[in-house]
Design an enzyme around this catalytic site. Structure first.
Site, mmCIF file in Angstrom:
data_model
loop_
_atom_site.group_PDB
_atom_site.id
_atom_site.type_symbol
_atom_site.label_atom_id
_atom_site.label_comp_id
_atom_site.label_asym_id
_atom_site.label_seq_id
_atom_site.Cartn_x
_atom_site.Cartn_y
_atom_site.Cartn_z
ATOM 1 N N ASP A 34 0.851 -1.196 0.000
ATOM 2 C CA ASP A 34 0.000 0.000 0.000
ATOM 3 C C ASP A 34 0.883 1.242 0.000
ATOM 4 N N ASP A 60 4.312 1.875 -4.267
ATOM 5 C CA ASP A 60 3.364 2.421 -5.242
ATOM 6 C C ASP A 60 3.200 1.423 -6.394
ATOM 7 N N ALA A 83 -5.872 -1.958 -4.597
ATOM 8 C CA ALA A 83 -5.345 -0.588 -4.543
ATOM 9 C C ALA A 83 -5.954 0.243 -5.656
ATOM 10 N N THR A 131 -15.792 -2.519 -9.457
ATOM 11 C CA THR A 131 -17.010 -1.882 -8.960
ATOM 12 C C THR A 131 -18.164 -2.036 -9.941
ATOM 13 N N ASP A 132 -19.377 -1.957 -9.421
ATOM 14 C CA ASP A 132 -20.559 -1.991 -10.293
ATOM 15 C C ASP A 132 -20.694 -0.702 -11.104
ATOM 16 N N GLU A 133 -19.922 0.342 -10.719
ATOM 17 C CA GLU A 133 -20.091 1.633 -11.399
ATOM 18 C C GLU A 133 -19.654 1.574 -12.857
ATOM 19 N N TYR A 156 -13.725 8.178 -12.323
ATOM 20 C CA TYR A 156 -13.445 6.996 -11.487
ATOM 21 C C TYR A 156 -13.941 5.725 -12.167
ATOM 22 N N SER A 157 -15.219 5.706 -12.545
ATOM 23 C CA SER A 157 -15.767 4.456 -13.097
ATOM 24 C C SER A 157 -15.150 4.144 -14.458
ATOM 25 N N LYS A 160 -11.860 2.482 -13.732
ATOM 26 C CA LYS A 160 -12.049 1.093 -13.288
ATOM 27 C C LYS A 160 -12.459 0.219 -14.487
ATOM 28 N N PRO A 211 -24.496 16.930 4.062
ATOM 29 C CA PRO A 211 -24.698 17.356 2.668
ATOM 30 C C PRO A 211 -25.334 16.244 1.825
ATOM 31 N N ASP A 286 -25.859 19.221 -6.885
ATOM 32 C CA ASP A 286 -25.716 17.821 -7.275
ATOM 33 C C ASP A 286 -24.306 17.547 -7.817
ATOM 34 N N HIS A 290 -24.060 12.591 -12.075
ATOM 35 C CA HIS A 290 -24.454 11.714 -10.955
ATOM 36 C C HIS A 290 -25.320 10.541 -11.435
ATOM 37 N N TYR A 347 -17.357 21.107 -0.205
ATOM 38 C CA TYR A 347 -18.718 21.397 0.264
ATOM 39 C C TYR A 347 -19.024 22.871 0.504
HETATM 40 P P1 NAD Z 1 -9.904 3.009 -0.332
HETATM 41 O O1 NAD Z 1 -9.765 4.311 -1.026
HETATM 42 O O2 NAD Z 1 -10.430 2.978 1.072
HETATM 43 O O3 NAD Z 1 -8.480 2.269 -0.291
HETATM 44 C C1 NAD Z 1 -7.611 2.246 -1.379
HETATM 45 C C2 NAD Z 1 -6.228 1.857 -0.859
HETATM 46 O O4 NAD Z 1 -5.335 1.814 -1.984
HETATM 47 C C3 NAD Z 1 -5.636 2.834 0.146
HETATM 48 O O5 NAD Z 1 -5.103 2.142 1.247
HETATM 49 C C4 NAD Z 1 -4.544 3.547 -0.631
HETATM 50 O O6 NAD Z 1 -3.455 3.966 0.173
HETATM 51 C C5 NAD Z 1 -4.127 2.468 -1.623
HETATM 52 N N1 NAD Z 1 -3.513 3.023 -2.831
HETATM 53 C C6 NAD Z 1 -3.976 4.050 -3.594
HETATM 54 N N2 NAD Z 1 -3.134 4.291 -4.603
HETATM 55 C C7 NAD Z 1 -2.115 3.396 -4.489
HETATM 56 C C8 NAD Z 1 -0.935 3.152 -5.243
HETATM 57 N N3 NAD Z 1 -0.622 3.902 -6.318
HETATM 58 N N4 NAD Z 1 -0.124 2.146 -4.860
HETATM 59 C C9 NAD Z 1 -0.421 1.389 -3.763
HETATM 60 N N5 NAD Z 1 -1.508 1.603 -3.016
HETATM 61 C C10 NAD Z 1 -2.347 2.594 -3.364
HETATM 62 O O7 NAD Z 1 -10.773 2.103 -1.294
HETATM 63 P P2 NAD Z 1 -11.835 0.968 -0.960
HETATM 64 O O8 NAD Z 1 -13.159 1.573 -0.806
HETATM 65 O O9 NAD Z 1 -11.294 0.087 0.094
HETATM 66 O O10 NAD Z 1 -11.833 0.191 -2.356
HETATM 67 C C11 NAD Z 1 -10.912 -0.869 -2.610
HETATM 68 C C12 NAD Z 1 -11.148 -1.407 -3.998
HETATM 69 O O11 NAD Z 1 -12.485 -1.906 -4.104
HETATM 70 C C13 NAD Z 1 -10.982 -0.371 -5.100
HETATM 71 O O12 NAD Z 1 -10.348 -0.993 -6.194
HETATM 72 C C14 NAD Z 1 -12.413 0.019 -5.448
HETATM 73 O O13 NAD Z 1 -12.509 0.419 -6.792
HETATM 74 C C15 NAD Z 1 -13.148 -1.274 -5.190
HETATM 75 N N6 NAD Z 1 -14.575 -1.133 -4.796
HETATM 76 C C16 NAD Z 1 -14.932 -0.285 -3.777
HETATM 77 C C17 NAD Z 1 -16.272 -0.217 -3.400
HETATM 78 C C18 NAD Z 1 -16.718 0.650 -2.246
HETATM 79 O O14 NAD Z 1 -17.929 0.753 -1.992
HETATM 80 N N7 NAD Z 1 -15.831 1.274 -1.498
HETATM 81 C C19 NAD Z 1 -17.240 -0.987 -4.069
HETATM 82 C C20 NAD Z 1 -16.815 -1.828 -5.103
HETATM 83 C C21 NAD Z 1 -15.480 -1.896 -5.446
HETATM 84 P P1 TYD Z 2 -20.453 7.751 -2.273
HETATM 85 O O1 TYD Z 2 -20.401 7.247 -0.872
HETATM 86 O O2 TYD Z 2 -19.500 8.797 -2.704
HETATM 87 O O3 TYD Z 2 -20.361 6.460 -3.211
HETATM 88 P P2 TYD Z 2 -20.582 6.344 -4.839
HETATM 89 O O4 TYD Z 2 -20.563 7.694 -5.436
HETATM 90 O O5 TYD Z 2 -19.397 5.541 -5.230
HETATM 91 O O6 TYD Z 2 -21.878 5.635 -5.007
HETATM 92 O O7 TYD Z 2 -21.926 8.302 -2.546
HETATM 93 C C1 TYD Z 2 -23.057 7.498 -2.340
HETATM 94 C C2 TYD Z 2 -24.267 8.319 -2.767
HETATM 95 O O8 TYD Z 2 -24.423 9.427 -1.880
HETATM 96 C C3 TYD Z 2 -24.124 8.919 -4.149
HETATM 97 O O9 TYD Z 2 -25.409 8.926 -4.785
HETATM 98 C C4 TYD Z 2 -23.676 10.344 -3.896
HETATM 99 C C5 TYD Z 2 -24.339 10.683 -2.577
HETATM 100 N N1 TYD Z 2 -23.611 11.607 -1.692
HETATM 101 C C6 TYD Z 2 -24.283 12.698 -1.121
HETATM 102 O O10 TYD Z 2 -25.483 12.897 -1.341
HETATM 103 N N2 TYD Z 2 -23.577 13.519 -0.311
HETATM 104 C C7 TYD Z 2 -22.258 13.338 -0.035
HETATM 105 O O11 TYD Z 2 -21.652 14.155 0.714
HETATM 106 C C8 TYD Z 2 -21.585 12.211 -0.604
HETATM 107 C C9 TYD Z 2 -20.125 11.958 -0.350
HETATM 108 C C10 TYD Z 2 -22.304 11.379 -1.432
#
Ligand code: NAD
Ligand code: TYD
Length: 350
Positions: A34, A60, A83, A131-133, A156-157, A160, A211, A286, A290, A347
């Site tokens: 990490d 990294d 990561a 991710t599902d995104e 982001y999506s 991915k 928010p 918004d 979104h 914000y």
């Molecule tokens: P997070 O942001 O909490 O953690 C990401 C980690 O990756 C951090 O510890 C960060 O330090 C590390 N990282 C970032 N850039 C790096 C690099 N260049 N080299 C090494 N390490 C690095 O993310 P998360 O929510 O735990 O998500 C983890 C994975 O799961 C991601 O790939 C994300 O796309 C996927 N995912 C997340 C969700 C969700 O709801 N959070 C849902 C589906 C999939």
């Molecule tokens: P988020 O937790 O950022 O996950 P994702 O965008 O990956 O789904 O956001 C979840 C939902 O909540 C999304 O529809 C955006 C909304 N949201 C807010 O309304 N306010 C906020 O401050 C944040 C961070 C997200």
């Protein structure tokens, strides 16, 4: 011992995966690689950091020379790749970091795996956690299946989606043994407070505005993070080579309904008057692009590998709130300095 590399293990989901693998597989040596960006936090793994089958490596994934040397030294048999830069709002503000880490970093790992395994793929696996995104946005009905066409909307999506394509390309072109999962929104302990649920918990506790983007009508399908870690365990060990599995909670919530539920739980826990926390709800501008609705059809994973979510959302959310209330120091440590700058820029709220 088998050497297994988990990337992003100091983050939210990664820390749950590291913990699960360490506890369930004493014959694995887990290397957690990490970079410790703002989202990575070694405090997420305090309870397991002294186990003898665990090694933390700060590094990294985009540094190809370093990654190559790491593979050469430890001869990993498996990679569980989490990561990533993971927050949509940050990707809107700064897309390039997402391309670098999520796309280039993934390809660096694919190259290192390919070179290390050198065509000897027996017992090897590259697991890409996605991710599902990548599927884009649904209207009022329907679900994302593994066959849904990719249609990402945020940087982001899109990053991915691009990394998913590269992982599949390495399977199709070089025969690399891969598996991919696409999961819906996770919630639970150790979640960085830039995401909706931990941000709202922290703000409610501090009597700050919550928010809500737009009208709060966007829908997400929420899964308890420990259930995702179980799914990752099952897919890593039993998923079919080259396949994709969707992971989700069958648990759709409109953002505003989720926030109402959270406010009511917090009122109870903090012994506030019923309705007090709801007064903090503040509708804000918004998010650009979104996505309206995400909902996962995880029947393939349930049917083929027997996985299903273990918790009802109300129970999981209450457990989550309890964790944050009991771990105030964790939150305090990460909401100073850089977080304040991010929050104020994002914000413009007090
Ligand atoms: P997070 O942001 O909490 O953690 C990401 C980690 O990756 C951090 O510890 C960060 O330090 C590390 N990282 C970032 N850039 C790096 C690099 N260049 N080299 C090494 N390490 C690095 O993310 P998360 O929510 O735990 O998500 C983890 C994975 O799961 C991601 O790939 C994300 O796309 C996927 N995912 C997340 C969700 C969700 O709801 N959070 C849902 C589906 C999939
Ligand atoms: P988020 O937790 O950022 O996950 P994702 O965008 O990956 O789904 O956001 C979840 C939902 O909540 C999304 O529809 C955006 C909304 N949201 C807010 O309304 N306010 C906020 O401050 C944040 C961070 C997200």
């Amino acid at each position: 011992m088998k050497n297994i590399l988990i990337t992003g293990g100091a983050g939210f989901i990664g820390s749950h995966v590291v913990r699960r693998f360490l506890k369930n597989y004493p014959d694995y040596h887990i290397f957690n690689l990490d970079k410790l960006t703002y989202a990575g936090n070694l405090a997420n793994l305090r309870d397991v950091e002294n186990l003898s089958n665990y090694t933390f490596v700060k590094g990294d994934i985009t540094d190809a020379d370093f990654i190559q040397r790491l593979f050469k030294k430890h001869q990993f048999e498996g990679v569980v790749h989490l990561a990533a830069e993971s927050h949509v709002d940050r990707s809107i503000a700064n897309p390039m970091e997402f391309i670098t880490t999520n796309v280039v970093g993934t390809v660096v790992l694919l190259n290192a795996s390919r070179e290390c395994w050198n065509g000897n793929y027996e017992g090897k696996r590259f697991y890409h956690v996605s991710t599902d995104e990548v599927y884009g946005s649904l209207g009022d009905t329907g679900y994302f299946t593994e066959e849904t066409r990719y249609d990402p909307h945020s940087p982001y999506s899109a990053s991915k989606a691009s990394s998913d394509h590269m992982v599949r390309a390495y399977h199709d072109t070089y025969g690399l043994p891969i598996v991919i999962s696409n999961c819906s929104n996770n919630y639970g302990s150790h979640h960085f407070p830039e995401k909706l649920i931990p941000l709202a918990i922290n703000n409610i506790q501090n009597n700050k505005p919550i928010p809500v983007y737009g009208k709060g009508e966007n829908i997400r399908d929420w899964l308890f993070v420990e259930d995702h870690a179980v799914a990752i365990d099952v897919i890593y060990h039993f998923g079919k080579n080259g396949d994709t599995y969707n992971v989700g909670g069958h648990n759709e919530w409109k953002n505003i309904d989720l926030i109402h539920l959270l406010c009511d739980i917090m009122d109870r826990k903090l012994k506030r008057n019923p309705g007090a926390s709801r007064e903090l709800i503040t509708y804000v501008k918004d998010r650009a692009g979104h996505d309206l609705r995400y909902a996962i059809d995880s029947s393939k994973l349930q049917r083929e590998l027997g996985w299903k979510p273990s918790l009802q959302f109300e129970e999981g959310l209450e457990k989550t709130v309890d964790w944050y209330l009991a771990n105030q120091a964790w939150m305090d440590e990460i909401t100073t300095g850089d977080y304040q700058n991010y929050y104020e820029k994002q914000y413009q709220l007090r």
